[in-house]
Design a protein around this motif. Structure first.
Motif, PDB file in Angstrom:
ATOM      1  N   ASN A 190       2.387   4.919  -9.610  1.00 13.41           N
ATOM      2  CA  ASN A 190       0.946   5.202  -9.654  1.00 13.41           C
ATOM      3  C   ASN A 190       0.364   4.943 -11.040  1.00 13.41           C
ATOM      4  N   GLY A 191       0.977   4.030 -11.769  1.00 13.35           N
ATOM      5  CA  GLY A 191       0.477   3.668 -13.094  1.00 13.35           C
ATOM      6  C   GLY A 191       0.872   4.628 -14.194  1.00 13.35           C
ATOM      7  N   ASN A 192       1.728   5.613 -13.880  1.00 11.31           N
ATOM      8  CA  ASN A 192       2.064   6.645 -14.866  1.00 11.31           C
ATOM      9  C   ASN A 192       3.158   6.219 -15.841  1.00 11.31           C
ATOM     10  N   PHE A 193       4.022   5.317 -15.429  1.00 12.80           N
ATOM     11  CA  PHE A 193       5.154   4.934 -16.269  1.00 12.80           C
ATOM     12  C   PHE A 193       5.019   3.467 -16.671  1.00 12.80           C
ATOM     13  N   SER A 194       4.250   3.210 -17.709  1.00 18.22           N
ATOM     14  CA  SER A 194       4.022   1.825 -18.136  1.00 18.22           C
ATOM     15  C   SER A 194       5.306   1.166 -18.605  1.00 18.22           C
ATOM     16  N   SER A 206      -0.265   1.864  -5.512  1.00 16.36           N
ATOM     17  CA  SER A 206      -1.039   3.101  -5.465  1.00 16.36           C
ATOM     18  C   SER A 206      -2.368   2.936  -6.198  1.00 16.36           C
ATOM     19  N   PRO A 207      -3.305   3.867  -5.993  1.00 16.09           N
ATOM     20  CA  PRO A 207      -4.609   3.762  -6.670  1.00 16.09           C
ATOM     21  C   PRO A 207      -4.496   3.649  -8.187  1.00 16.09           C
ATOM     22  N   GLY A 208      -3.522   4.348  -8.775  1.00 16.97           N
ATOM     23  CA  GLY A 208      -3.364   4.305 -10.222  1.00 16.97           C
ATOM     24  C   GLY A 208      -2.867   2.973 -10.751  1.00 16.97           C
ATOM     25  N   GLU A 209      -2.458   2.082  -9.849  1.00 14.36           N
ATOM     26  CA  GLU A 209      -1.952   0.766 -10.246  1.00 14.36           C
ATOM     27  C   GLU A 209      -3.015  -0.324 -10.126  1.00 14.36           C
ATOM     28  N   LYS A 210      -4.211   0.074  -9.705  1.00 17.36           N
ATOM     29  CA  LYS A 210      -5.305  -0.870  -9.490  1.00 17.36           C
ATOM     30  C   LYS A 210      -5.718  -1.569 -10.782  1.00 17.36           C
ATOM     31  N   ASP A 257      -5.949  -8.571  -3.047  1.00 14.89           N
ATOM     32  CA  ASP A 257      -5.631  -7.320  -3.741  1.00 14.89           C
ATOM     33  C   ASP A 257      -5.833  -6.122  -2.817  1.00 14.89           C
ATOM     34  N   LEU A 258      -4.720  -5.549  -2.352  1.00 10.51           N
ATOM     35  CA  LEU A 258      -4.756  -4.329  -1.539  1.00 10.51           C
ATOM     36  C   LEU A 258      -4.312  -3.108  -2.346  1.00 10.51           C
ATOM     37  N   THR A 259      -4.224  -3.266  -3.661  1.00  9.35           N
ATOM     38  CA  THR A 259      -3.774  -2.163  -4.505  1.00  9.35           C
ATOM     39  C   THR A 259      -4.720  -0.973  -4.376  1.00  9.35           C
ATOM     40  N   GLY A 260      -4.151   0.174  -4.040  1.00  8.31           N
ATOM     41  CA  GLY A 260      -4.951   1.388  -3.887  1.00  8.31           C
ATOM     42  C   GLY A 260      -5.708   1.475  -2.583  1.00  8.31           C
ATOM     43  N   LYS A 261      -5.497   0.508  -1.678  1.00 13.84           N
ATOM     44  CA  LYS A 261      -6.265   0.465  -0.432  1.00 13.84           C
ATOM     45  C   LYS A 261      -5.422   0.775   0.803  1.00 13.84           C
ATOM     46  N   THR A 262      -4.152   1.069   0.616  1.00 13.92           N
ATOM     47  CA  THR A 262      -3.282   1.321   1.766  1.00 13.92           C
ATOM     48  C   THR A 262      -2.752   2.750   1.749  1.00 13.92           C
ATOM     49  N   THR A 263      -2.566   3.293   2.933  1.00 13.66           N
ATOM     50  CA  THR A 263      -1.830   4.546   3.046  1.00 13.66           C
ATOM     51  C   THR A 263      -0.349   4.227   2.878  1.00 13.66           C
ATOM     52  N   LEU A 264       0.471   5.250   2.787  1.00 13.01           N
ATOM     53  CA  LEU A 264       1.909   5.011   2.674  1.00 13.01           C
ATOM     54  C   LEU A 264       2.433   4.316   3.928  1.00 13.01           C
ATOM     55  N   GLN A 265       1.929   4.715   5.082  1.00 12.46           N
ATOM     56  CA  GLN A 265       2.335   4.053   6.328  1.00 12.46           C
ATOM     57  C   GLN A 265       1.986   2.570   6.297  1.00 12.46           C
ATOM     58  N   GLU A 266       0.776   2.258   5.862  1.00 14.88           N
ATOM     59  CA  GLU A 266       0.347   0.859   5.797  1.00 14.88           C
ATOM     60  C   GLU A 266       1.178   0.080   4.790  1.00 14.88           C
ATOM     61  N   LEU A 267       1.510   0.718   3.677  1.00 14.88           N
ATOM     62  CA  LEU A 267       2.348   0.065   2.673  1.00 14.88           C
ATOM     63  C   LEU A 267       3.719  -0.269   3.260  1.00 14.88           C
ATOM     64  N   ILE A 268       4.293   0.666   3.995  1.00 18.72           N
ATOM     65  CA  ILE A 268       5.610   0.441   4.606  1.00 18.72           C
ATOM     66  C   ILE A 268       5.560  -0.748   5.559  1.00 18.72           C
TER      67      ILE A 268
END
Length: 384
Positions: free
Chosen positions: A225-229, A258-262, A278-289
Motif C-alpha cells: 500500500n505504498g508504505n515500504f518504499s 492498493s490505493p496507496g500505490e496509485k 491503470d487499475l491501481t487503487g480501483k480493485t477490491t481484493l477479490q477483483e485483484l485476485i
C-alpha cells in the motif's frame, strides 16, 4: 493502540493470576467445538502465507470453530464473502483504540470461551499477549525464538515453538499447526480462492472495460500500500522496461495495486512514452485476485500479488531487495541483485552485516537489478 511497553513481570503476574485459564492441549482437543482464535494484524500477503497453517488445523480438527482476529478490512472483506477455512472474522483496530477501549475489548472476549489462542511470530508482542491472557484463552500458542529472532515475549506463551533458520514462512506457520494437531504436513499451498459466480462477475466487468488479461502483462509498481518504499524497483527502471516491451511486442500492460500505490503509478506514467491501463487503487481484493489469475504474466515486487500468482500458477517475475528472497515451484521467477548485506529486513534470517534499511543510501539490491536482465527473463517467459 500506542502506549508504553508493559513490564515483562507484569505479564508474568497476569499469567500466574489466571491460574484457571490453562489447560492441556490433549484435553482441549477431546471436546466438541474447539474454539480457536488466530491473531493476524498483518498485511494481505502475510495473511495468505498463514493459510496453509489454517487449512491444516481445519482439516485435522474438524469440529473446530476458527476465528481470525485482524485489523485489516481488506482481509475481512475477502473472507466474509467466502469462508473456506475460517468460520468467523473479527475486526479490531488495535492501533486506533485507547487503553480503556483495549482493556474493555480484551475482557469482552471472555464470553467467547476461547480454547486455543494462536500468536504467530510476526504478531508476538505485549499487546497480543494481553489480549490472549485477559480473554482467558485456555492455552496460548505461538512462535519462540530462532535464527536472528530474539523476542522476550515468547516466554509468556504456554507453548513457544522454535523458529527455523532459512525456512520459507508457510513452513514456519505450519509448525504451529503440526504441534496443535500432532500431525506433520509438507503442504504449503496457499489457500486463495474465489467463488465461480464472483469470478464470472468480475471477468464480465473487465471485459466491459475492454481489458483482455489473457494477453496482458499485469504489473505492480509499489508494495504494501505504498508504505515500504524500500521494496520498490526504481520508477525509471519500470518506465524503460515497459516502453521497451510495448514498442517491441505491442503488449497491453495493466497496472494494479492498493490505493496507496496509485502515486507511484502516476509517476511512472509521466516518465513513459507509451500508455498503460491503470487499475491501481480501483480493485477490491477479490477483483485483484481474479486479475492475477487471468493474466498471461505478472511482474511484481515482494507482495501479496506474488503469492496470488503462485497459487494459480500464473507466470510471475518477482523483484526482491532487502527482504528474504524466496521462490515457489513452477512458473515463479525471483530476481535480485546480490549484495553482502542482504537480507536486512527479516525476522529470522537478518544478515549480521546489515544496517537499517531506511538509512541505506542507494539500495543496490533493487536499484542494481538491470532492466536488461528483467527484459531477458520476460522475453523467455512471454514467448515460451
Amino acid at each position: 493502540m500506542n502506549w508504553n511497553p508493559l513490564k515483562f513481570l507484569l505479564l508474568l503476574l497476569i499469567k500466574f493470576l489466571a491460574f484457571n485459564r490453562q489447560a492441556k492441549l490433549q484435553d482441549i482437543l477431546r471436546k466438541e467445538g474447539v474454539r480457536i482464535f488466530i491473531v493476524a494484524f498483518v498485511g494481505i500477503g502475510d495473511f495468505f502465507l498463514m493459510t496453509s497453517m489454517i487449512r491444516h488445523i481445519k482439516h485435522k480438527i474438524r469440529n473446530s470453530h476458527i476465528t481470525l482476529l485482524t485489523d485489516n478490512e481488506r482481509i475481512a472483506e475477502y473472507l466474509i464473502s467466502q469462508s473456506f477455512i475460517i468460520d468467523e472474522v473479527v475486526i479490531f483496530k488495535i492501533n486506533e483504540c485507547s487503553k480503556s477501549q483495549f482493556l474493555k475489548y480484551c475482557f469482552s472476549l471472555r464470553k467467547r470461551n476461547i480454547d486455543i489462542f494462536i500468536i504467530p511470530y510476526i504478531n508476538l508482542n505485549q499487546n497480543t499477549l494481553l489480549i490472549g491472557l485477559l480473554s482467558r484463552a485456555r492455552i496460548l500458542i505461538g512462535h519462540g525464538n530462532g535464527g536472528t529472532c530474539r523476542n522476550i515475549w515468547s516466554h509468556i506463551l504456554d507453548t513457544a515453538i522454535p523458529l527455523k533458520e532459512k525456512t520459507y514462512e508457510p513452513y514456519q506457520y505450519l509448525t504451529i499447526a503440526e504441534y496443535i494437531t500432532q500431525s506433520n504436513s509438507e503442504d504449503i499451498r496457499l489457500v486463495i480462492e474465489i467463488p465461480e459466480s464472483i469470478e464470472n462477475s468480475i471477468s464480465y466487468k473487465l471485459s466491459s472495460m475492454n481489458i483482455n488479461l489473457s494477453d496482458s502483462l499485469l504489473v505492480q509498481f509499489s508494495a504494501s500500500n505504498g508504505n515500504f518504499s524500500w521494496k520498490n524497483w526504481p520508477p525509471s527502471h519500470f518506465a524503460r522496461f515497459l516502453d521497451t516491451i510495448i514498442e517491441k511486442n505491442k503488449i497491453e500492460v495493466v497496472a494494479v495495486g492498493s490505493p496507496g500505490e496509485k502515486q507511484m503509478a502516476q509517476v511512472i506514467k509521466k516518465m513513459m512514452r507509451h500508455n498503460f491501463i491503470d487499475l491501481t487503487g480501483k480493485t477490491t481484493l477479490q477483483e485483484l485476485i481474479v486479475c492475477v489469475k487471468k493474466a498471461k504474466m505478472v511482474l511484481c515486487l515482494d507482495s501479496c500479488i506474488a503469492h496470488i500468482a503462485s497459487a494459480f500458477g500464473t507466470p510471475c517475475i518477482t523483484l526482491f531487495g532487502p527482504t528474504d528472497m524466496w521462490a515457489y515451484k513452477g512458473n515463479f521467477y525471483a530476481i535480485t541483485n546480490p549484495v553482502e548485506c542482504q537480507p536486512c529486513v527479516s525476522f529470522i534470517n537478518r544478515n549480521p552485516l546489515a544496517g537499517n534499511v531506511n538509512d541505506c543510501p542507494n539500495r543496490k539490491c533493487l536499484s542494481g537489478i538491470d532492466v536488461e536482465r528483467v527484459l531477458e527473463k520476460f522475453n523467455k517467459i512471454w514467448n515460451h
